[in-house]
Design an enzyme around this catalytic site. Sequence first.
Site, PDB file in Angstrom:
ATOM      1  N   GLY A  23       0.704  -1.437  -0.072  1.00  0.00           N
ATOM      2  CA  GLY A  23      -0.057   0.220   0.155  1.00  0.00           C
ATOM      3  C   GLY A  23       0.674   1.182  -0.141  1.00  0.00           C
ATOM      4  N   SER A  25       2.885   2.564  -2.535  1.00  0.00           N
ATOM      5  CA  SER A  25       2.851   3.391  -3.557  1.00  0.00           C
ATOM      6  C   SER A  25       2.002   2.880  -4.651  1.00  0.00           C
ATOM      7  CB  SER A  25       4.450   3.231  -4.042  1.00  0.00           C
ATOM      8  OG  SER A  25       4.736   1.754  -4.453  1.00  0.00           O
ATOM      9  N   TYR A 166       5.551 -14.227 -13.433  1.00  0.00           N
ATOM     10  CA  TYR A 166       4.467 -13.192 -12.950  1.00  0.00           C
ATOM     11  C   TYR A 166       3.233 -13.409 -13.538  1.00  0.00           C
ATOM     12  CZ  TYR A 166       1.983  -8.939 -12.641  1.00  0.00           C
ATOM     13  OH  TYR A 166       1.241  -7.725 -12.636  1.00  0.00           O
ATOM     14  N   THR A 168       2.288 -16.363 -14.972  1.00  0.00           N
ATOM     15  CA  THR A 168       1.749 -17.829 -14.588  1.00  0.00           C
ATOM     16  C   THR A 168       0.915 -17.383 -12.865  1.00  0.00           C
ATOM     17  OG1 THR A 168       3.441 -18.851 -15.542  1.00  0.00           O
ATOM     18  CG2 THR A 168       2.258 -20.004 -13.714  1.00  0.00           C
TER      19      THR A 168
END
Length: 259
Positions: A23, A25, A166, A168
Site C-alpha cells: 500500500g 505506492s 508473473y 503464471t
Amino acid sequence: MTTPNPNARYPSLVDRSVFITGGASGIGATLVERFVEQGARVGFIDIDEAAGQALAAQLTSAGARNAPLFVKADVTDIDALFAAIDRVRAANGPITALLNNAANDMRHSIEETTPQSWDKGVAVNLRHQFFCAQKVAPDMREAGGGSIINFGSVSWMLKQGGMPVYTTSKSAVQGLTRSLARDLGHANIRVNTLVPGWVMTEKQIRMWVKEDSYEEIARGQCINKKLMPEHIAAMALFLAADDSAMCTAQDFVVDGGWT
C-alpha cells in the site's frame, strides 16, 4: 496524493477494518487513500518503510476520520505477514475487508529463470494472497461476513511475454479466487478478483512505458484514455462495500476494454 474522489460514498465502509498489502505506492497507495476517505480503519503493509510512513503521516495530517496504520512487512515472509495482520487487528478491530494488492512485475526471460527465482516470484505474486485470506477468514466468520479482493492482471490474458513467473502467478490468482469463494461462501465471505489493465502508475511510466506504448494502448483499449490507479480503486471500494453483497467468485476487469 491524488485528487479527492468526488464520486460514490459507501456508508458500509465507515469504520470497517481494511487490510491492504503493497500500500505504499502505485495502485496500493491510491487504495489506501480512497478507503481512508470513506472513513474506513485502514491498515497497510509494504517493504518500503519511508514511503509507507510518509503516506500514513500525510493522510493523518489531512484530517482523516481514522488515521491509517502502516506496518513494514515483506509479504514473502509469512511470519512477518501474520504479525502485521495481528497488529492491524489489535489496532483497528477484526479485519472484514482484505485487498491482496502486493505484486512485482519485473521482467524476466525463460532462459534466466531458475528454481529459486521461480519460487521467489510465486511468493510475491501469489502465495501471500492465500495466506492473508487464511489469516483473516476467522475474523470475517465471526463478523458474519467479509470481502476478499485478490488482484490479478490482464497480462496473461493478452499473452504477454517476457515475465513467465508473473503471468503464471497472476493467472493462478483467478483459480485461487474461485476455490476460496466456494470454501468461504457459507460464512458470507465474498472472494473476487480485481483485474487491472495497464495502469499508468509512476513505476510503470518510469520503467516500462516507451514512446510507442500509448499507440499500443490506443489500439488495444476500447476507451482511448489513460487507465489510472483511481479507476482500480473505484472498483475496489464497490467490492469491499455491502453494495456488492451477492458478487463472489467473479473477475472484475478494469482495463478500458482491452481484453
